[in-house]
Design a protein around this motif. Structure first.
Motif, PDB file in Angstrom:
ATOM      1  N   ARG A   1       1.104  -1.086  -0.002  1.00  0.00           N
ATOM      2  CA  ARG A   1       0.320   0.201   0.028  1.00  0.00           C
ATOM      3  C   ARG A   1       0.816   0.982  -0.212  1.00  0.00           C
ATOM      4  O   ARG A   1       1.710   1.403   0.941  1.00  0.00           O
ATOM      5  CB  ARG A   1      -0.673   0.253   1.503  1.00  0.00           C
ATOM      6  N   ILE A   2       0.759   2.150  -0.903  1.00  0.00           N
ATOM      7  CA  ILE A   2       1.612   3.154  -0.713  1.00  0.00           C
ATOM      8  C   ILE A   2       0.864   4.670  -1.210  1.00  0.00           C
ATOM      9  O   ILE A   2      -0.200   4.608  -1.889  1.00  0.00           O
ATOM     10  CB  ILE A   2       2.465   2.835  -2.127  1.00  0.00           C
ATOM     11  N   THR A   3       1.437   5.367  -0.507  1.00  0.00           N
ATOM     12  CA  THR A   3      -0.084   6.849  -0.772  1.00  0.00           C
ATOM     13  C   THR A   3       0.239   7.297  -2.396  1.00  0.00           C
ATOM     14  O   THR A   3       1.500   7.252  -3.006  1.00  0.00           O
ATOM     15  CB  THR A   3       0.540   7.972   0.808  1.00  0.00           C
ATOM     16  N   LYS A   4      -0.405   8.346  -2.062  1.00  0.00           N
ATOM     17  CA  LYS A   4       0.030   8.747  -3.718  1.00  0.00           C
ATOM     18  C   LYS A   4       0.600   9.940  -3.915  1.00  0.00           C
ATOM     19  O   LYS A   4       1.486  10.298  -4.442  1.00  0.00           O
ATOM     20  CB  LYS A   4      -1.866   9.565  -4.262  1.00  0.00           C
ATOM     21  N   GLU A   5       0.886  10.769  -2.170  1.00  0.00           N
ATOM     22  CA  GLU A   5       1.791  10.890  -2.149  1.00  0.00           C
ATOM     23  C   GLU A   5       3.671  10.965  -2.569  1.00  0.00           C
ATOM     24  O   GLU A   5       4.409  11.474  -3.515  1.00  0.00           O
ATOM     25  CB  GLU A   5       1.869  12.049  -1.040  1.00  0.00           C
ATOM     26  N   ALA A   6       4.177   9.781  -2.478  1.00  0.00           N
ATOM     27  CA  ALA A   6       4.614   9.051  -2.271  1.00  0.00           C
ATOM     28  C   ALA A   6       5.212   8.370  -3.125  1.00  0.00           C
ATOM     29  O   ALA A   6       5.749   8.792  -4.214  1.00  0.00           O
ATOM     30  CB  ALA A   6       4.590   7.772  -1.563  1.00  0.00           C
TER      31      ALA A   6
ATOM     32  N   THR B   1       2.807  -1.264   4.459  1.00  0.00           N
ATOM     33  CA  THR B   1       1.943   0.728   3.480  1.00  0.00           C
ATOM     34  C   THR B   1       3.531   1.712   3.824  1.00  0.00           C
ATOM     35  O   THR B   1       3.916   1.875   4.552  1.00  0.00           O
ATOM     36  CB  THR B   1       1.344   0.722   5.162  1.00  0.00           C
TER      37      THR B   1
ATOM     38  N   ARG C   1       4.073   5.403   3.939  1.00  0.00           N
ATOM     39  CA  ARG C   1       3.581   6.179   4.091  1.00  0.00           C
ATOM     40  C   ARG C   1       4.221   7.339   2.985  1.00  0.00           C
ATOM     41  O   ARG C   1       3.943   7.422   2.525  1.00  0.00           O
ATOM     42  CB  ARG C   1       3.611   7.167   5.212  1.00  0.00           C
ATOM     43  N   GLU C   2       5.579   7.114   2.871  1.00  0.00           N
ATOM     44  CA  GLU C   2       6.123   8.295   2.758  1.00  0.00           C
ATOM     45  C   GLU C   2       7.650   7.864   1.853  1.00  0.00           C
ATOM     46  O   GLU C   2       7.949   6.507   1.869  1.00  0.00           O
ATOM     47  CB  GLU C   2       7.797   8.951   3.644  1.00  0.00           C
TER      48      GLU C   2
ATOM     49  N   GLU D   1      -3.475   2.269  -4.137  1.00  0.00           N
ATOM     50  CA  GLU D   1      -2.699   3.364  -3.683  1.00  0.00           C
ATOM     51  C   GLU D   1      -3.608   3.787  -3.014  1.00  0.00           C
ATOM     52  O   GLU D   1      -4.771   3.581  -3.011  1.00  0.00           O
ATOM     53  CB  GLU D   1      -2.804   4.534  -4.827  1.00  0.00           C
ATOM     54  N   ILE D   2      -3.356   4.527  -1.777  1.00  0.00           N
ATOM     55  CA  ILE D   2      -3.730   5.494  -0.373  1.00  0.00           C
ATOM     56  C   ILE D   2      -3.404   6.345  -0.004  1.00  0.00           C
ATOM     57  O   ILE D   2      -3.246   7.244  -1.067  1.00  0.00           O
ATOM     58  CB  ILE D   2      -3.342   4.364   0.863  1.00  0.00           C
TER      59      ILE D   2
ATOM     60  N   GLY E   1       7.577   3.397   6.212  1.00  0.00           N
ATOM     61  CA  GLY E   1       6.389   3.217   6.722  1.00  0.00           C
ATOM     62  C   GLY E   1       5.765   2.265   7.853  1.00  0.00           C
ATOM     63  O   GLY E   1       6.704   2.401   8.390  1.00  0.00           O
TER      64      GLY E   1
END
Lengths: 90, 166
Positions: free
Chosen positions: B3-8, B38, B40-41, B165-166, B30
Motif C-alpha cells: 500500500r503506498i500513498t498517492k503523495e509517495a 504500507t 507512507r513516504e 494507492e491510498i 512506513g
C-alpha cells in the motif's frame, strides 16, 4: 549486554524483535551469540565460518566496522550496534 | 501487498523523470502489518553506483554467490543507466530517521529507464526478504508503468505483488 539493531525486514527471524540485547565485548562475540540464539537470522548475516557476509555491513554508532577492526572491533554497553543491508540492483 | 500513498507515488514519478536517463533510487518508509507493507513516504537517496568502480566488488561477488544467472562481471558491465546502489551511510541514516519518525524501512524503489518495470535478475539477486521492491519504468523521460516485487518465501524467485494507492 549490548544493543544490536537488525533490519526490520529480518525481525521475523528474531521473534519479531528489531533490537536484541546480546553479551559480548567484540562484534564477533555479539554475532556469535546472535547466531546461537537465532540460527535463521544468523544464516542471513554470516557465512558458515562465522565471517560477515559481504552484503551485510555493521555500524557501531555511526562508524562502519570495515573502517575499524572489522569483527574484532570492541563494543561497550553504551554503543548501539546496527546491522545494515546492502541495497543494489539494475 | 504494497500500500503506498498517492503523495509517495507521485514523488517517485517526479524523481524518476528528473533522474532520467539514469536510474534513480530511494527508500520506502512506513510500517508492516499482516504481511502488508504500507509506504507512507518515499525518501530519495543518491544512486551511489560509481561507473568507475568502487567499494562494491565484494558485495557483487556475494550477490553472485547467492545464486542466479548473472555474474559479478555482468554486474560491472553496465553503468548508472542500468545499475543502482544505495550507500551504507544512506541506509543507516534512513533507518535512524525512520525510527525517529516511528516508522521503518519497508522497501526500496528504483527506475528502469526505457525498460519495463520487470524486476531483473540483478534486482532479485541483491534483494532482501520481506521488503517491497518497487520499480518505475521511465520512457523517454516520462514516468510510465509501476510494479512492485517481493522475494518468494524460501524460493529464489521474485513475485509481483499488488499495489494499492491510498
Amino acid at each position: 549486554m549490548v544493543s544490536i539493531q537488525i533490519p526490520p525486514s529480518l525481525s521475523c527471524y528474531a521473534e519479531n524483535r528489531e533490537t536484541l540485547e546480546l553479551p559480548g565485548s567484540t562484534v564477533q562475540d555479539l554475532l556469535t551469540a546472535l547466531r546461537h540464539r537465532f540460527p535463521e537470522l544468523g544464516r542471513h548475516l554470516l557465512r558458515q565460518d562465522g565471517s560477515l557476509r559481504p552484503y551485510v555491513n555493521v555500524f557501531i554508532n555511526d562508524e562502519s566496522i570495515r573502517g575499524l577492526r572489522q569483527l574484532q572491533t570492541p563494543v561497550a554497553e553504551t554503543d548501539i550496534v546496527t546491522v545494515v543491508p546492502s541495497i543494489a540492483g539494475g | 501487498m504494497l500500500r503506498i500513498t498517492k503523495e509517495a507515488l507521485s514523488a517517485i514519478r517526479e524523481h524518476g523523470e528528473q533522474g532520467f536517463p539514469e536510474e534513480i533510487c530511494g527508500l520506502l518508509v512506513g510500517y508492516v502489518a499482516d504481511e502488508t507493507r504500507t509506504a507512507r513516504e518515499a525518501w530519495p537517496v543518491e544512486n551511489a553506483w560509481d561507473d568507475a568502480g568502487g567499494d562494491r566488488s565484494d558485495a557483487v561477488a556475494s550477490f553472485e554467490a547467492k545464486g542466479g544467472e548473472v555474474t559479478a562481471a555482468d554486474w560491472e558491465a553496465e553503468g548508472r543507466g542500468r545499475r543502482y546502489q544505495v550507500s551504507s551511510k544512506d541506509i543507516l541514516g534512513g533507518m535512524k530517521r525512520a525510527r525517529t519518525a516511528g516508522m521503518d524501512l519497508v522497501g526500496v524503489y528504483h527506475t528502469h529507464p526505457n525498460h519495463p518495470a520487470i524486476a531483473s535478475e540483478y534486482d532479485r539477486q541483491a534483494a532482501w526478504p520481506e521488503w517491497s521492491y518497487l520499480i518505475l519504468s521511465v520512457r523517454d523521460g516520462k514516468a510510465d508503468e509501476v510494479k512492485s516485487w517481493v522475494l518468494a518465501q524460501d524460493q529464489p524467485r521474485f513475485d509481483e505483488e499488488e499495489i494499492e494507492e491510498i
